[in-house]
Design a protein around this motif. Structure first.
Motif, short mmCIF file in Angstrom:
data_model
loop_
_atom_site.label_atom_id
_atom_site.label_comp_id
_atom_site.label_asym_id
_atom_site.label_seq_id
_atom_site.Cartn_x
_atom_site.Cartn_y
_atom_site.Cartn_z
N MET A 178 -1.76 21.26 53.54
CA MET A 178 -1.66 20.22 54.56
C MET A 178 -1.54 20.84 55.95
N TYR A 179 -0.85 21.97 56.05
CA TYR A 179 -0.71 22.67 57.33
C TYR A 179 -2.07 23.12 57.84
N HIS A 180 -2.89 23.69 56.96
CA HIS A 180 -4.21 24.16 57.37
C HIS A 180 -5.13 23.00 57.75
N ARG A 181 -4.98 21.89 57.07
CA ARG A 181 -5.74 20.69 57.43
C ARG A 181 -5.32 20.20 58.82
N PHE A 182 -4.01 20.21 59.08
CA PHE A 182 -3.50 19.83 60.40
C PHE A 182 -4.11 20.73 61.48
N LEU A 183 -4.13 22.04 61.22
CA LEU A 183 -4.71 22.98 62.18
C LEU A 183 -6.19 22.65 62.45
N ARG A 184 -6.95 22.42 61.37
CA ARG A 184 -8.38 22.12 61.51
C ARG A 184 -8.61 20.83 62.29
N GLN A 185 -7.83 19.82 62.00
CA GLN A 185 -8.08 18.51 62.60
C GLN A 185 -7.49 18.34 63.99
N VAL A 193 -5.62 21.12 66.18
CA VAL A 193 -5.19 22.19 67.08
C VAL A 193 -6.40 22.91 67.69
N ASP A 194 -6.42 22.95 69.03
CA ASP A 194 -7.44 23.69 69.77
C ASP A 194 -6.81 24.29 71.03
N PRO A 195 -6.08 25.41 70.85
CA PRO A 195 -5.34 25.98 71.98
C PRO A 195 -6.22 26.60 73.06
N GLU A 196 -7.46 26.95 72.73
CA GLU A 196 -8.33 27.65 73.67
C GLU A 196 -8.89 26.75 74.76
N GLU A 197 -8.90 25.46 74.51
CA GLU A 197 -9.59 24.52 75.39
C GLU A 197 -8.63 23.62 76.13
N THR A 198 -9.15 22.98 77.17
CA THR A 198 -8.40 21.91 77.81
C THR A 198 -9.05 20.59 77.46
N GLY A 199 -10.24 20.65 76.84
CA GLY A 199 -10.90 19.44 76.35
C GLY A 199 -11.21 18.47 77.46
N GLY A 200 -11.13 17.19 77.13
CA GLY A 200 -11.16 16.20 78.16
C GLY A 200 -12.42 15.41 78.39
N ASN A 201 -13.59 15.82 77.86
CA ASN A 201 -14.76 14.99 78.11
C ASN A 201 -15.45 14.59 76.81
N ASP A 202 -16.37 13.63 76.93
CA ASP A 202 -17.04 13.08 75.74
C ASP A 202 -17.80 14.15 74.98
N THR A 203 -18.44 15.07 75.69
CA THR A 203 -19.20 16.14 75.04
C THR A 203 -18.28 16.98 74.16
N TYR A 204 -17.09 17.28 74.68
CA TYR A 204 -16.09 18.03 73.91
C TYR A 204 -15.78 17.30 72.60
#
Length: 116
Positions: free
Chosen positions: A1-8, A10-21
């Motif tokens: 379940m922890y690894h599933r949580f990470l996959r779904q 966690v994205d520490p490298e990005e700031t994300g924020g747009n539709d393309t992301y």
């Protein structure tokens, strides 16, 4: 379940924020395989910061269990657009810093579910 949580979630490298992301990450993280997942949140924090939320005071989860914890993190919420149809899943992004609630389990306590 922890690894599933990470996959779904966690994205520490990005700031994300747009539709393309959102469109890219939902596909890359396998949440558009058999159907379009309607809503997902990506957390843009180091996994150790996320894990530290598990050491905060227990609060009630949406399912009534008492293994949830609250913290403030940077996120991108990805919501499926109304016109989106599998296999062409399309998402709208909303980036923010907000309170989140995650469920934690185990010893040591690890995040296993994004509650809200």
């Amino acid at each position: 379940m922890y690894h599933r949580f990470l996959r779904q979630h966690v994205d520490p490298e990005e700031t994300g924020g747009n539709d393309t992301y959102c469109n890219l990450m939902m596909q890359r993280r396998k949440m558009t395989m058999r159907q379009c997942k309607r809503f997902n949140t990506f957390v843009h924090e180091d996994i150790w910061n996320i894990r530290s939320i598990c050491s905060t005071t227990n609060i009630q989860c949406k399912n009534g269990k008492m293994n949830c914890h609250e913290g403030v993190v940077r996120v991108t919420d990805c919501r499926e657009t109304g016109s989106s149809r599998f296999p062409n899943c399309r998402y709208r992004a909303l980036a923010s810093t907000r309170h989140v609630v995650i469920a934690c389990e185990g010893d040591p306590q690890l995040p296993v579910h994004f509650d809200r």
